[in-house]
Design a protein around this motif. Structure first.
Motif, PDB file in Angstrom:
ATOM      1  N   TYR A  52     -27.414  66.665 -83.265  1.00 59.18           N
ATOM      2  CA  TYR A  52     -28.630  67.277 -82.793  1.00 59.18           C
ATOM      3  C   TYR A  52     -30.165  66.810 -84.283  1.00 59.18           C
ATOM      4  CZ  TYR A  52     -26.187  70.207 -80.156  1.00 59.18           C
ATOM      5  OH  TYR A  52     -25.631  71.220 -78.609  1.00 59.18           O
ATOM      6  N   SER A  53     -29.278  66.120 -85.300  1.00 55.45           N
ATOM      7  CA  SER A  53     -30.688  65.759 -86.491  1.00 55.45           C
ATOM      8  C   SER A  53     -29.466  65.293 -86.742  1.00 55.45           C
ATOM      9  CB  SER A  53     -31.300  66.617 -86.380  1.00 55.45           C
ATOM     10  OG  SER A  53     -32.159  66.790 -87.462  1.00 55.45           O
ATOM     11  N   TYR A  54     -31.095  63.530 -87.503  1.00 55.30           N
ATOM     12  CA  TYR A  54     -29.745  63.212 -88.450  1.00 55.30           C
ATOM     13  C   TYR A  54     -31.599  62.793 -89.166  1.00 55.30           C
ATOM     14  CZ  TYR A  54     -31.259  59.017 -86.094  1.00 55.30           C
ATOM     15  OH  TYR A  54     -31.754  58.130 -84.993  1.00 55.30           O
ATOM     16  N   CYS A  55     -31.205  61.730 -90.111  1.00 55.67           N
ATOM     17  CA  CYS A  55     -31.679  61.846 -91.518  1.00 55.67           C
ATOM     18  C   CYS A  55     -31.308  60.183 -92.188  1.00 55.67           C
ATOM     19  CB  CYS A  55     -33.072  62.087 -91.667  1.00 55.67           C
ATOM     20  SG  CYS A  55     -34.258  61.658 -92.971  1.00 55.67           S
ATOM     21  N   ILE A  56     -31.065  59.088 -91.986  1.00 56.32           N
ATOM     22  CA  ILE A  56     -30.494  58.131 -93.543  1.00 56.32           C
ATOM     23  C   ILE A  56     -31.762  58.508 -93.839  1.00 56.32           C
ATOM     24  CG2 ILE A  56     -29.371  56.720 -93.742  1.00 56.32           C
ATOM     25  CD1 ILE A  56     -28.949  56.382 -91.310  1.00 56.32           C
ATOM     26  N   MET A  57     -31.373  58.711 -95.803  1.00 51.24           N
ATOM     27  CA  MET A  57     -32.378  58.344 -96.549  1.00 51.24           C
ATOM     28  C   MET A  57     -31.764  56.955 -97.752  1.00 51.24           C
ATOM     29  SD  MET A  57     -35.482  59.895 -96.400  1.00 51.24           S
ATOM     30  CE  MET A  57     -36.001  60.654 -97.871  1.00 51.24           C
ATOM     31  N   SER A  58     -32.459  56.812 -98.534  1.00 49.52           N
ATOM     32  CA  SER A  58     -31.269  56.097 -99.478  1.00 49.52           C
ATOM     33  C   SER A  58     -30.437  56.036-100.270  1.00 49.52           C
ATOM     34  CB  SER A  58     -32.659  55.561-100.633  1.00 49.52           C
ATOM     35  OG  SER A  58     -33.029  56.618-101.222  1.00 49.52           O
ATOM     36  N   ASN A  59     -30.232  57.328-100.672  1.00 48.08           N
ATOM     37  CA  ASN A  59     -29.297  57.729-101.781  1.00 48.08           C
ATOM     38  C   ASN A  59     -28.533  58.958-100.812  1.00 48.08           C
ATOM     39  OD1 ASN A  59     -30.993  59.963-102.029  1.00 48.08           O
ATOM     40  ND2 ASN A  59     -30.372  60.011-104.154  1.00 48.08           N
ATOM     41  N   HIS A  60     -28.728  59.279 -99.876  1.00 48.29           N
ATOM     42  CA  HIS A  60     -28.495  60.856 -99.328  1.00 48.29           C
ATOM     43  C   HIS A  60     -28.528  60.539 -97.907  1.00 48.29           C
ATOM     44  CE1 HIS A  60     -32.112  62.782 -99.344  1.00 48.29           C
ATOM     45  NE2 HIS A  60     -31.639  63.389 -98.945  1.00 48.29           N
ATOM     46  N   ALA A  61     -27.332  61.125 -97.055  1.00 56.72           N
ATOM     47  CA  ALA A  61     -27.971  61.600 -94.661  1.00 56.72           C
ATOM     48  C   ALA A  61     -28.127  63.208 -94.551  1.00 56.72           C
ATOM     49  CB  ALA A  61     -27.658  60.440 -94.795  1.00 56.72           C
ATOM     50  N   HIS A  62     -28.696  63.528 -93.803  1.00 56.11           N
ATOM     51  CA  HIS A  62     -28.769  64.888 -93.847  1.00 56.11           C
ATOM     52  C   HIS A  62     -28.525  64.285 -91.542  1.00 56.11           C
ATOM     53  CE1 HIS A  62     -30.087  66.975 -96.107  1.00 56.11           C
ATOM     54  NE2 HIS A  62     -30.662  66.088 -97.253  1.00 56.11           N
ATOM     55  N   PHE A  63     -26.977  65.714 -91.316  1.00 59.59           N
ATOM     56  CA  PHE A  63     -26.924  65.742 -89.486  1.00 59.59           C
ATOM     57  C   PHE A  63     -27.308  66.687 -89.528  1.00 59.59           C
ATOM     58  CE2 PHE A  63     -24.795  61.702 -92.195  1.00 59.59           C
ATOM     59  CZ  PHE A  63     -25.278  60.424 -91.172  1.00 59.59           C
ATOM     60  N   ILE A  64     -27.340  67.286 -88.012  1.00 55.32           N
ATOM     61  CA  ILE A  64     -26.835  68.834 -87.676  1.00 55.32           C
ATOM     62  C   ILE A  64     -25.883  68.410 -86.882  1.00 55.32           C
ATOM     63  CG2 ILE A  64     -27.310  70.509 -86.316  1.00 55.32           C
ATOM     64  CD1 ILE A  64     -29.922  70.893 -88.006  1.00 55.32           C
ATOM     65  N   ILE A  65     -24.847  68.498 -86.596  1.00 52.89           N
ATOM     66  CA  ILE A  65     -23.405  68.324 -85.456  1.00 52.89           C
ATOM     67  C   ILE A  65     -22.778  69.543 -84.892  1.00 52.89           C
ATOM     68  CG2 ILE A  65     -21.387  67.173 -85.737  1.00 52.89           C
ATOM     69  CD1 ILE A  65     -22.001  64.981 -87.291  1.00 52.89           C
ATOM     70  N   ARG A  66     -22.143  68.802 -83.517  1.00 52.79           N
ATOM     71  CA  ARG A  66     -22.011  70.632 -83.351  1.00 52.79           C
ATOM     72  C   ARG A  66     -20.350  69.731 -83.215  1.00 52.79           C
ATOM     73  NH1 ARG A  66     -23.907  74.137 -77.583  1.00 52.79           N
ATOM     74  NH2 ARG A  66     -21.608  75.228 -78.146  1.00 52.79           N
TER      75      ARG A  66
END
Length: 255
Positions: A52-66
């Motif tokens: 449902y959402s993601y963002c890949i940064m340089s040293n970490h990454a975020h997701f919203i996952i179902r």
């Protein structure tokens, strides 16, 4: 030390964070970010998970996952293992690439879902990588804006269309300030504390109709209330609230 059991979300939706070991920039290069996306895309075909959402940064990454919790763990283990193999070969290294297991935070209601999604999309803006979240190539913001799906599940677009009447409204939503702490790397959490402390000071400045923002800190009665609100809103100790008060006061004074 035994592994702590992962908490299960009632909604099946989770905020996921993966971090490079020792703050290493494991997604520093464009092709590393693109390869990580391609791995995720491949495993989306195998596992029943919805992004449902993601963002890949340089040293970490975020997701919203179902996903079901067990399936989520299998999915994350697969993509992280394959990326670690790629990264180690590419950089002629051995050993761990990611810091421990992935971090998961339950998303139990709609309001928290959207504020978490906004927080994820604003990561590159706060890092001063772009001025607008839709300009960042490695997040789901552009997919929502264009409707051209990459990693996002079609259900994500359906929720977006139910919530927002236009891309302009969605963009405006990302400019709204919020009070809330989201799991992240430690330096980012500290930044969230400082941002919320400043926002709270500005809110009390307007609430008490003060001539100057500094009066929030200089007037004892208001300062005590400000510190108490910091403690309650951020769920921190009174010592930490006092430290934040001082930091924010110094920032305001030097502006």
């Amino acid at each position: 030390m035994p592994t702590r059991r992962r908490k299960e979300s009632r909604t099946g939706i989770y905020h996921i964070i993966v971090r490079g070991i020792n703050h290493e920039k494991i997604f520093q290069q464009q092709r590393e970010k693109l390869y990580f996306k391609s791995i995720i895309s491949n495993y989306l075909q195998k596992y029943k998970v919805e992004v449902y959402s993601y963002c890949i940064m340089s040293n970490h990454a975020h997701f919203i996952i179902r996903a079901e919790l067990q399936i989520l763990s299998l999915f994350m283990a697969a993509i992280l293992a394959e990326y670690a193999s790629y990264y180690n070969f590419k950089h002629h290294r051995n050993g761990h690439v990611f810091q421990n297991r992935f971090t998961s935070e339950c998303i139990e209601d709609e309001r928290y879902f959207w504020t978490c999604l906004r927080y994820i999309h604003l990561n590159p803006v706060k890092a001063r990588m772009v001025k607008k979240p839709e300009k960042y190539k490695y997040s789901s913001m552009a997919e929502y804006m264009t409707g051209m799906l990459g990693l996002l599940h079609e259900n994500a677009i359906e929720l977006y269309e139910q919530k927002f009447s236009s891309t302009e409204e969605f963009t405006k939503f990302h400019t709204e300030q919020q009070i809330g702490i989201f799991k992240d790397i430690s330096s980012e959490i500290e930044l969230q504390y400082r941002e919320i402390a400043l926002l709270l000071a500005k809110n009390m400045f307007r609430e008490y109709q003060l001539p100057l923002l500094m009066q929030v800190f200089e007037e004892k009665r208001i300062r005590k209330e400000y510190i108490q609100r910091l403690k309650e809103i951020l769920n921190i100790s009174i010592k930490k609230a006092n430290e934040l008060c001082t930091t924010t006061m110094n920032y305001v004074e030097n502006e």
